[in-house]
Every structure is written in structure tokens, then in C-alpha cells.
Design a protein around this motif. Structure first.
Motif, PDB file in Angstrom:
ATOM      1  N   THR A   3      39.674  33.485  30.574  1.00  0.00           N
ATOM      2  CA  THR A   3      38.683  32.469  30.202  1.00  0.00           C
ATOM      3  C   THR A   3      38.981  31.144  30.899  1.00  0.00           C
ATOM      4  O   THR A   3      38.060  30.434  31.290  1.00  0.00           O
ATOM      5  CB  THR A   3      38.674  32.245  28.679  1.00  0.00           C
ATOM      6  OG1 THR A   3      39.985  31.875  28.250  1.00  0.00           O
ATOM      7  CG2 THR A   3      38.225  33.496  27.951  1.00  0.00           C
ATOM      8  N   GLU A   5      40.349  30.750  33.871  1.00  0.00           N
ATOM      9  CA  GLU A   5      39.895  30.871  35.255  1.00  0.00           C
ATOM     10  C   GLU A   5      38.380  30.797  35.349  1.00  0.00           C
ATOM     11  O   GLU A   5      37.837  30.216  36.294  1.00  0.00           O
ATOM     12  CB  GLU A   5      40.415  32.166  35.860  1.00  0.00           C
ATOM     13  CG  GLU A   5      41.915  32.157  36.089  1.00  0.00           C
ATOM     14  CD  GLU A   5      42.447  33.517  36.504  1.00  0.00           C
ATOM     15  OE1 GLU A   5      41.827  34.538  36.134  1.00  0.00           O
ATOM     16  OE2 GLU A   5      43.476  33.554  37.190  1.00  0.00           O
ATOM     17  N   ARG A   6      37.680  31.382  34.374  1.00  0.00           N
ATOM     18  CA  ARG A   6      36.213  31.302  34.363  1.00  0.00           C
ATOM     19  C   ARG A   6      35.757  29.869  34.173  1.00  0.00           C
ATOM     20  O   ARG A   6      34.824  29.408  34.841  1.00  0.00           O
ATOM     21  CB  ARG A   6      35.635  32.191  33.260  1.00  0.00           C
ATOM     22  CG  ARG A   6      35.475  33.633  33.677  1.00  0.00           C
ATOM     23  CD  ARG A   6      34.584  34.384  32.702  1.00  0.00           C
ATOM     24  NE  ARG A   6      35.130  34.409  31.354  1.00  0.00           N
ATOM     25  CZ  ARG A   6      35.882  35.391  30.857  1.00  0.00           C
ATOM     26  NH1 ARG A   6      36.154  36.432  31.589  1.00  0.00           N
ATOM     27  NH2 ARG A   6      36.343  35.328  29.633  1.00  0.00           N
ATOM     28  N   ARG A   7      36.393  29.139  33.240  1.00  0.00           N
ATOM     29  CA  ARG A   7      36.028  27.741  33.026  1.00  0.00           C
ATOM     30  C   ARG A   7      36.285  26.922  34.284  1.00  0.00           C
ATOM     31  O   ARG A   7      35.470  26.080  34.662  1.00  0.00           O
ATOM     32  CB  ARG A   7      36.828  27.152  31.872  1.00  0.00           C
ATOM     33  CG  ARG A   7      36.402  27.642  30.522  1.00  0.00           C
ATOM     34  CD  ARG A   7      37.221  26.979  29.457  1.00  0.00           C
ATOM     35  NE  ARG A   7      37.006  27.587  28.157  1.00  0.00           N
ATOM     36  CZ  ARG A   7      37.793  27.393  27.132  1.00  0.00           C
ATOM     37  NH1 ARG A   7      38.859  26.630  27.235  1.00  0.00           N
ATOM     38  NH2 ARG A   7      37.537  27.986  25.975  1.00  0.00           N
ATOM     39  N   GLN A   9      36.351  27.997  37.375  1.00  0.00           N
ATOM     40  CA  GLN A   9      35.360  28.380  38.381  1.00  0.00           C
ATOM     41  C   GLN A   9      34.013  27.731  38.071  1.00  0.00           C
ATOM     42  O   GLN A   9      33.318  27.260  38.975  1.00  0.00           O
ATOM     43  CB  GLN A   9      35.231  29.903  38.423  1.00  0.00           C
ATOM     44  CG  GLN A   9      34.388  30.416  39.554  1.00  0.00           C
ATOM     45  CD  GLN A   9      34.361  31.929  39.586  1.00  0.00           C
ATOM     46  OE1 GLN A   9      34.616  32.590  38.578  1.00  0.00           O
ATOM     47  NE2 GLN A   9      34.062  32.478  40.737  1.00  0.00           N
ATOM     48  N   ASN A  10      33.658  27.670  36.785  1.00  0.00           N
ATOM     49  CA  ASN A  10      32.400  27.057  36.376  1.00  0.00           C
ATOM     50  C   ASN A  10      32.401  25.565  36.712  1.00  0.00           C
ATOM     51  O   ASN A  10      31.428  25.042  37.271  1.00  0.00           O
ATOM     52  CB  ASN A  10      32.187  27.267  34.874  1.00  0.00           C
ATOM     53  CG  ASN A  10      30.828  26.819  34.412  1.00  0.00           C
ATOM     54  OD1 ASN A  10      29.927  26.599  35.218  1.00  0.00           O
ATOM     55  ND2 ASN A  10      30.669  26.678  33.121  1.00  0.00           N
ATOM     56  N   LEU A  11      33.492  24.867  36.389  1.00  0.00           N
ATOM     57  CA  LEU A  11      33.578  23.441  36.705  1.00  0.00           C
ATOM     58  C   LEU A  11      33.569  23.203  38.208  1.00  0.00           C
ATOM     59  O   LEU A  11      32.954  22.249  38.691  1.00  0.00           O
ATOM     60  CB  LEU A  11      34.840  22.840  36.085  1.00  0.00           C
ATOM     61  CG  LEU A  11      34.801  22.605  34.581  1.00  0.00           C
ATOM     62  CD1 LEU A  11      36.160  22.137  34.084  1.00  0.00           C
ATOM     63  CD2 LEU A  11      33.740  21.596  34.219  1.00  0.00           C
ATOM     64  N   GLN A  12      34.246  24.056  38.945  1.00  0.00           N
ATOM     65  CA  GLN A  12      34.271  23.922  40.403  1.00  0.00           C
ATOM     66  C   GLN A  12      32.873  24.094  40.992  1.00  0.00           C
ATOM     67  O   GLN A  12      32.466  23.346  41.878  1.00  0.00           O
ATOM     68  CB  GLN A  12      35.232  24.945  41.015  1.00  0.00           C
ATOM     69  CG  GLN A  12      35.456  24.780  42.490  1.00  0.00           C
ATOM     70  CD  GLN A  12      36.204  23.509  42.823  1.00  0.00           C
ATOM     71  OE1 GLN A  12      37.105  23.125  42.104  1.00  0.00           O
ATOM     72  NE2 GLN A  12      35.821  22.871  43.901  1.00  0.00           N
ATOM     73  N   SER A  13      32.116  25.060  40.463  1.00  0.00           N
ATOM     74  CA  SER A  13      30.757  25.268  40.970  1.00  0.00           C
ATOM     75  C   SER A  13      29.858  24.086  40.615  1.00  0.00           C
ATOM     76  O   SER A  13      29.019  23.674  41.421  1.00  0.00           O
ATOM     77  CB  SER A  13      30.178  26.570  40.435  1.00  0.00           C
ATOM     78  OG  SER A  13      30.006  26.510  39.038  1.00  0.00           O
ATOM     79  N   LYS A  14      30.035  23.505  39.410  1.00  0.00           N
ATOM     80  CA  LYS A  14      29.259  22.322  39.041  1.00  0.00           C
ATOM     81  C   LYS A  14      29.591  21.158  39.964  1.00  0.00           C
ATOM     82  O   LYS A  14      28.706  20.416  40.394  1.00  0.00           O
ATOM     83  CB  LYS A  14      29.547  21.916  37.595  1.00  0.00           C
ATOM     84  CG  LYS A  14      28.890  22.796  36.573  1.00  0.00           C
ATOM     85  CD  LYS A  14      29.193  22.307  35.175  1.00  0.00           C
ATOM     86  CE  LYS A  14      28.572  23.193  34.129  1.00  0.00           C
ATOM     87  NZ  LYS A  14      28.870  22.721  32.762  1.00  0.00           N
ATOM     88  N   LYS A  17      27.946  21.697  43.296  1.00  0.00           N
ATOM     89  CA  LYS A  17      26.508  21.489  43.194  1.00  0.00           C
ATOM     90  C   LYS A  17      26.179  19.995  43.192  1.00  0.00           C
ATOM     91  O   LYS A  17      25.271  19.547  43.899  1.00  0.00           O
ATOM     92  CB  LYS A  17      25.974  22.133  41.920  1.00  0.00           C
ATOM     93  CG  LYS A  17      24.492  21.965  41.722  1.00  0.00           C
ATOM     94  CD  LYS A  17      24.037  22.579  40.424  1.00  0.00           C
ATOM     95  CE  LYS A  17      22.580  22.266  40.168  1.00  0.00           C
ATOM     96  NZ  LYS A  17      22.177  22.604  38.817  1.00  0.00           N
ATOM     97  N   LYS A  96      38.734  18.653  34.282  1.00  0.00           N
ATOM     98  CA  LYS A  96      38.158  17.977  33.127  1.00  0.00           C
ATOM     99  C   LYS A  96      38.358  16.475  33.210  1.00  0.00           C
ATOM    100  O   LYS A  96      37.510  15.695  32.792  1.00  0.00           O
ATOM    101  CB  LYS A  96      38.801  18.497  31.829  1.00  0.00           C
ATOM    102  CG  LYS A  96      38.311  19.845  31.402  1.00  0.00           C
ATOM    103  CD  LYS A  96      38.969  20.234  30.095  1.00  0.00           C
ATOM    104  CE  LYS A  96      38.540  21.587  29.618  1.00  0.00           C
ATOM    105  NZ  LYS A  96      39.240  21.975  28.374  1.00  0.00           N
TER     106      LYS A  96
END
Length: 101
Positions: A3, A5-7, A9-14, A17, A96
Motif C-alpha cells: 500500500t 508503494e501504491r500511495r 506511485q499515486n503521489l508521483q503520478s499526481k 500531472k 507528502k
């Protein structure tokens, strides 16, 4: 994938963007307007309630110092009691805390 790593990856993609959007906006139109000293228009929200906003809207020096001291104390406790953290957990914390301008 964990979880954390998923978080991360999600922040990195945001982040990517937001950077792409900012870059495209800069290339399209910078939107710069130059005014002579003292001739700039006054924003509406500042002109109507400037006196009220300056008293209650801003934080005092004491409250800013207290908030900073509290944050420093929390970080110190986290370091002392933190224990084991993985690279993904450290990267997530770094993302964060990162500021977007």
C-alpha cells in the motif's frame, strides 16, 4: 505491491500531472501584465474588506511559532519512536511534505 508503494506511485503520478499542466500553461500564454508603479488595479476583495481581513485573517507571530514548535516536537517523537521504515515509506513521507508552487 504494498500500500505504501501504491500511495507513493499515486503521489508521483499526481506530481507529474501537475508539472505537465504547469509546463503546458507556460508555453501557451504566460499572462503577464505590466503596470507602472502605483497604477495597478486594486483587487475587489482587498479593497472592500482590507481592514477586517488584516485583523482576523492573518496568523500572529506567536501562533506561527507555536505551530512550528509543535511540528518540530512531533517530528522528534516520530524519529525517536519511529523504528523501521522502508525506502517506499520514506519516499512517501518526502512526497507528502513536498510543496507545490
Amino acid at each position: 505491491m504494498s500500500t505504501t508503494e501504491r500511495r507513493l506511485q499515486n503521489l508521483q503520478s499526481k506530481k507529474d500531472k501537475i508539472e505537465r499542466e504547469m509546463h503546458s500553461e507556460i508555453e501557451i500564454d504566460r499572462g503577464l501584465i505590466v503596470y507602472r508603479a502605483g497604477s495597478a488595479p486594486v483587487p475587489m476583495e482587498r479593497s472592500s474588506g482590507a481592514a477586517a481581513a488584516s485583523g482576523d485573517g492573518g496568523k500572529s507571530d506567536g501562533s506561527l511559532v507555536a505551530a512550528r514548535m509543535k511540528r518540530m516536537e512531533e517530528e522528534r517523537k516520530k524519529r525517536e519512536e519511529g523504528g523501521f521504515t522502508t525506502k517506499a515509506m520514506r519516499d512517501l513521507e518526502r512526497m507528502k511534505k513536498a510543496k507545490v508552487y
